[in-house]
Structures are given as structure tokens and as C-alpha cells.
Design a protein around this motif. Structure first.
Motif, PDB file in Angstrom:
ATOM      1  N   ILE A  60       0.822  -1.215   0.000  1.00 16.89           N
ATOM      2  CA  ILE A  60       0.000   0.000   0.000  1.00 16.89           C
ATOM      3  C   ILE A  60       0.858   1.268   0.000  1.00 16.89           C
ATOM      4  CG2 ILE A  60      -0.281   0.469   2.468  1.00 16.89           C
ATOM      5  CD1 ILE A  60      -3.296   0.745   1.948  1.00 16.89           C
ATOM      6  N   VAL A  61       2.145   1.146   0.333  1.00 12.91           N
ATOM      7  CA  VAL A  61       3.016   2.330   0.305  1.00 12.91           C
ATOM      8  C   VAL A  61       3.642   2.544  -1.077  1.00 12.91           C
ATOM      9  CG1 VAL A  61       3.563   2.121   2.761  1.00 12.91           C
ATOM     10  CG2 VAL A  61       5.042   1.010   1.090  1.00 12.91           C
ATOM     11  N   VAL A  62       3.384   1.634  -2.016  1.00  9.27           N
ATOM     12  CA  VAL A  62       3.943   1.771  -3.363  1.00  9.27           C
ATOM     13  C   VAL A  62       2.970   2.600  -4.202  1.00  9.27           C
ATOM     14  CG1 VAL A  62       4.842   0.573  -5.385  1.00  9.27           C
ATOM     15  CG2 VAL A  62       5.009  -0.503  -3.130  1.00  9.27           C
ATOM     16  N   SER A  63       3.375   3.806  -4.534  1.00 15.13           N
ATOM     17  CA  SER A  63       2.457   4.737  -5.199  1.00 15.13           C
ATOM     18  C   SER A  63       2.315   4.478  -6.696  1.00 15.13           C
ATOM     19  CB  SER A  63       2.917   6.181  -4.969  1.00 15.13           C
ATOM     20  OG  SER A  63       4.236   6.365  -5.455  1.00 15.13           O
ATOM     21  N   ASP A  64       3.282   3.785  -7.295  1.00 13.06           N
ATOM     22  CA  ASP A  64       3.218   3.518  -8.738  1.00 13.06           C
ATOM     23  C   ASP A  64       4.188   2.382  -9.058  1.00 13.06           C
ATOM     24  OD1 ASP A  64       2.508   3.678 -11.369  1.00 13.06           O
ATOM     25  OD2 ASP A  64       3.250   5.709 -11.700  1.00 13.06           O
ATOM     26  N   PHE A  65       4.108   1.878 -10.281  1.00 12.83           N
ATOM     27  CA  PHE A  65       5.055   0.858 -10.715  1.00 12.83           C
ATOM     28  C   PHE A  65       6.463   1.446 -10.633  1.00 12.83           C
ATOM     29  CE2 PHE A  65       1.055  -0.239 -12.777  1.00 12.83           C
ATOM     30  CZ  PHE A  65       0.969  -1.601 -12.517  1.00 12.83           C
ATOM     31  N   ALA A 179      -2.553  -6.774  -3.456  1.00 18.05           N
ATOM     32  CA  ALA A 179      -3.815  -6.189  -2.997  1.00 18.05           C
ATOM     33  C   ALA A 179      -3.564  -4.821  -2.375  1.00 18.05           C
ATOM     34  CB  ALA A 179      -4.488  -7.122  -1.994  1.00 18.05           C
ATOM     35  N   GLY A 180      -2.495  -4.700  -1.574  1.00 15.37           N
ATOM     36  CA  GLY A 180      -2.147  -3.403  -1.004  1.00 15.37           C
ATOM     37  C   GLY A 180      -1.794  -2.399  -2.078  1.00 15.37           C
ATOM     38  N   PHE A 181      -1.017  -2.830  -3.068  1.00 15.39           N
ATOM     39  CA  PHE A 181      -0.651  -1.968  -4.190  1.00 15.39           C
ATOM     40  C   PHE A 181      -1.899  -1.516  -4.945  1.00 15.39           C
ATOM     41  CE2 PHE A 181       0.343  -1.753  -8.782  1.00 15.39           C
ATOM     42  CZ  PHE A 181       1.218  -0.685  -8.773  1.00 15.39           C
ATOM     43  N   PHE A 182      -2.822  -2.445  -5.179  1.00 14.33           N
ATOM     44  CA  PHE A 182      -4.046  -2.132  -5.919  1.00 14.33           C
ATOM     45  C   PHE A 182      -4.894  -1.109  -5.167  1.00 14.33           C
ATOM     46  CE2 PHE A 182      -8.507  -2.843  -6.972  1.00 14.33           C
ATOM     47  CZ  PHE A 182      -8.488  -2.838  -8.363  1.00 14.33           C
ATOM     48  N   VAL A 183      -5.021  -1.286  -3.868  1.00 19.53           N
ATOM     49  CA  VAL A 183      -5.808  -0.358  -3.051  1.00 19.53           C
ATOM     50  C   VAL A 183      -5.197   1.037  -3.099  1.00 19.53           C
ATOM     51  CG1 VAL A 183      -6.413   0.216  -0.660  1.00 19.53           C
ATOM     52  CG2 VAL A 183      -6.817  -2.091  -1.534  1.00 19.53           C
ATOM     53  N   ARG A 188     -11.296   4.322  -4.706  1.00 15.84           N
ATOM     54  CA  ARG A 188     -12.590   3.686  -4.466  1.00 15.84           C
ATOM     55  C   ARG A 188     -12.432   2.369  -3.714  1.00 15.84           C
ATOM     56  NH1 ARG A 188     -15.948   4.418 -10.176  1.00 15.84           N
ATOM     57  NH2 ARG A 188     -16.118   6.711 -10.114  1.00 15.84           N
ATOM     58  N   ALA A 189     -11.371   1.647  -4.025  1.00 16.38           N
ATOM     59  CA  ALA A 189     -11.133   0.377  -3.337  1.00 16.38           C
ATOM     60  C   ALA A 189     -10.868   0.617  -1.858  1.00 16.38           C
ATOM     61  CB  ALA A 189      -9.949  -0.352  -3.979  1.00 16.38           C
TER      62      ALA A 189
END
Length: 326
Positions: A60-65, A179-183, A188-189
């Protein structure tokens, strides 16, 4: 642009405490008897979600690829302590370099190795068109496709290769990290996760899971406590207080706690206290015992790590010049 969220630091602090608690139970109370640690109710509870939570927060701390420049900055900060401190610990327990290299667990330091692999995998997504990799459906397809590829690798690659690359750990934890990255990519997620009704459903699901021992869904169970904790901590992001400040401080020192607490575990034995408590099924006393020792180890590890990093040479040799938390 990277945005810092205080509640994530606090959650990471809680997550590393759970990790240390699991290790205190395993090493200090159960003499490394993992099956016995899992029969313990508190152990079973902690091990059911503590690493998935840590992985979710790492995603979840990864803001982009990640670009190549980010890989050059991040990978040494994880791989250097994984290899250097991991090998030092391996020698102290009388194990071999070969065992460290070819074993999935890397002497306990697998998380840093696997996290590095996750970043490399994400960076390879630049091979796909921009619109595809940033669309929610494209990301789901990417995440699912990568998971299938990992499963194939675990099934068909030689055991030595699987162990060297820690592929069992990569495959087992990719779902939570992604899942954390996607959120993080889709507001909205995150809003959906923090819905009051979703939080209640997650709480009910946790009760049902343990009441009926639904091991058949154990891979998906961690999302229930993760959802509850994200909701609770995000709601209190702007709250102060001693507990919140300490969790935040611990969260900012997760790297030092993770790599150094293993050395302290071998110096502690709680069996004489633990056995009578377990015999009476006093789960509250057991929780207090394990939590108290875990906090002591976490604070000592964090302080020792901060002392070591104050020396520029040691910071470079032991931590790859890392100053930031995991």
C-alpha cells in the motif's frame, strides 16, 4: 507524488509487533516447535494473518510501478541487510551459507528478499501499455497472471531454484502485497474497505472462521483482519495519544526491529513461565507475557539499529545506507 499516511506507520508498528510476538512464542516459549506454536490459540491467531498484513502494508506504500531509479535506491536497502545480517545470524546459529542461499526462509530474512523480488516484478509491468497497467481491470489481470506464473514456477522448477528464489514465499505472499498496491492505486477500493458495513462483515467473518475452523479459506482469511485494522486505524489517523505515537515510532523503525530481533530471541527463554500458563488455558496471561517480551525486544532492536546506523560505515555495510523504514 508520494503521500505519507500516519496511520500506515502505526499499522506497520502493530504489524512488526505481531511478527515479533509470533517469534517469541515460537522461539522462546515452544523451543522452535512450529506445530505446537500453531496449536496454541494465540499462536494460531497471530500466524493466520501477521505476515499477510505486513505484505499488504508493504504494497500500500507503493504509489506507482517502480522505475529503474527506484529499484537502484530500494533494492540495496533490503538486499544488503538480508545478506549481510542474515549471514551473520546464520553463522551464529551454526548454519551454513548453502542452507541460507537455497532455503526459502533465508534464515528468517526471507521477507526482505521477497520484497525485493516484488519490486522487480512490478517494474516489469512497464512492458505492458500504460492504459492497461493503470486500469483497474488490467491490474487485476496482471496480478492474477503473475500469481499463476509463480505457481507454475513453484510446481515445475527444480527445488534448489525454488528455494534460492524463495518462490514458495513469493507465491504465498504476492496476493497480499499486490492487494495493497491495488488499493493504493484506486481510491474507491480503499473507500470500499473502510465502509462501516464492510468492517462489520469482516468482524463477523473472523468470528465464523475461528468458530468453525474454516481452514479451506485460510488463504483469503487474512483480508478480514486487514480490512478491520485498515478501517480502525484510518478512522483514527488524526488522533494523538501515547499508544499512537509509540506505534508510529515503532513503525518507522521496522527494518531495524526485523533484522535484529532474531539475535535477541536466543537469549530469552519463557518456558518456565509459559508452561503453567498454557496448562491453565489462561489466554490473557499468555497474551500479556508474549506481548510484554515482544515490546522489550522491539524497543531494544530499534534502539540498537539506530545506534548502528549513526555510524556511516556500519550504515552502509549493514543496511545499504538505509535511513527509511521498510
Amino acid at each position: 507524488m508520494n503521500v505519507h499516511y500516519e496511520y500506515i506507520d502505526r499499522l506497520k508498528g502493530l504489524a512488526i509487533i505481531f511478527v515479533v510476538m509470533g517469534h517469541v512464542l515460537l522461539y522462546c516459549c515452544c523451543s522452535c516447535d512450529f506445530p505446537r506454536a500453531l496449536t496454541d490459540f494465540i499462536g494460531k491467531s497471530i500466524y493466520s494473518f501477521h505476515m499477510p498484513l505486513f505484505m499488504f502494508l508493504s504494497g500500500i506504500v507503493v504509489s506507482d510501478f517502480p522505475h529503474a531509479s527506484k529499484l537502484r535506491r530500494k533494492l540495496p536497502q533490503w538486499l544488503v541487510p538480508c545478506v549481510v545480517i542474515g549471514l551473520i545470524y546464520t553463522f551464529t546459529i551454526g548454519d551454513s551459507v548453502r542452507s541460507f542461499v537455497t532455503n526459502d526462509f533465508k534464515g528468517g530474512y526471507w521477507y526482505l528478499f521477497v520484497l525485493s523480488e516484488f519490486y522487480v516484478i512490478l517494474s516489469l509491468c512497464f512492458l505492458f501499455p500504460l492504459r492497461f497497467r493503470h486500469h483497474w481491470l488490467g491490474q487485476i489481470l496482471l496480478g492474477g497472471g503473475i500469481m499463476v506464473a509463480l505457481r507454475v514456477g513453484v510446481a515445475f522448477l527444480p527445488p534448489t531454484v525454488v528455494g534460492t528464489l524463495s518462490l514458495n514465499m513469493v507465491y504465498g505472499n504476492w496476493m497480499y502485497f499486490f492487494a495493497g498496491f491495488f488499493v493504493r492505486q484506486h481510491v474507491r477500493a480503499l473507500k470500499f474497505m473502510c465502509n462501516d458495513y464492510v468492517e462489520v462483515l469482516c468482524l463477523v467473518g473472523i468470528v465464523v472462521y475461528f468458530a468453525f475452523d474454516l481452514q479451506v479459506v485460510r488463504r483469503f482469511f487474512p483480508f478480514l483482519p486487514i480490512g478491520v485494522l485498515i478501517c480502525a486505524f484510518r478512522r483514527r489517523e488524526h488522533s494523538g495519544g501515547f499508544v499512537n505515537s509509540q506505534l508510529s515510532w515503532i513503525g518507522k523503525n521496522t527494518l531495524y526491529i526485523y533484522v535484529l530481533h532474531y539475535f535477541l530471541l536466543s537469549t530469552v527463554s519463557l518456558k518456565l513461565i509459559y508452561e503453567p500458563i498454557v496448562a491453565t488455558h489462561n489466554y490473557l496471561a499468555e497474551l500479556v507475557l508474549i506481548l510484554a517480551m515482544s515490546l522489550v525486544l522491539a524497543y531494544v532492536s530499534a534502539c540498537v539499529g539506530r545506534i548502528l546506523r549513526s555510524n556511516r560505515l556500519l550504515r552502509l555495510v549493514l543496511f545499504g545506507n538505509a535511513l527509511a523504514p521498510l
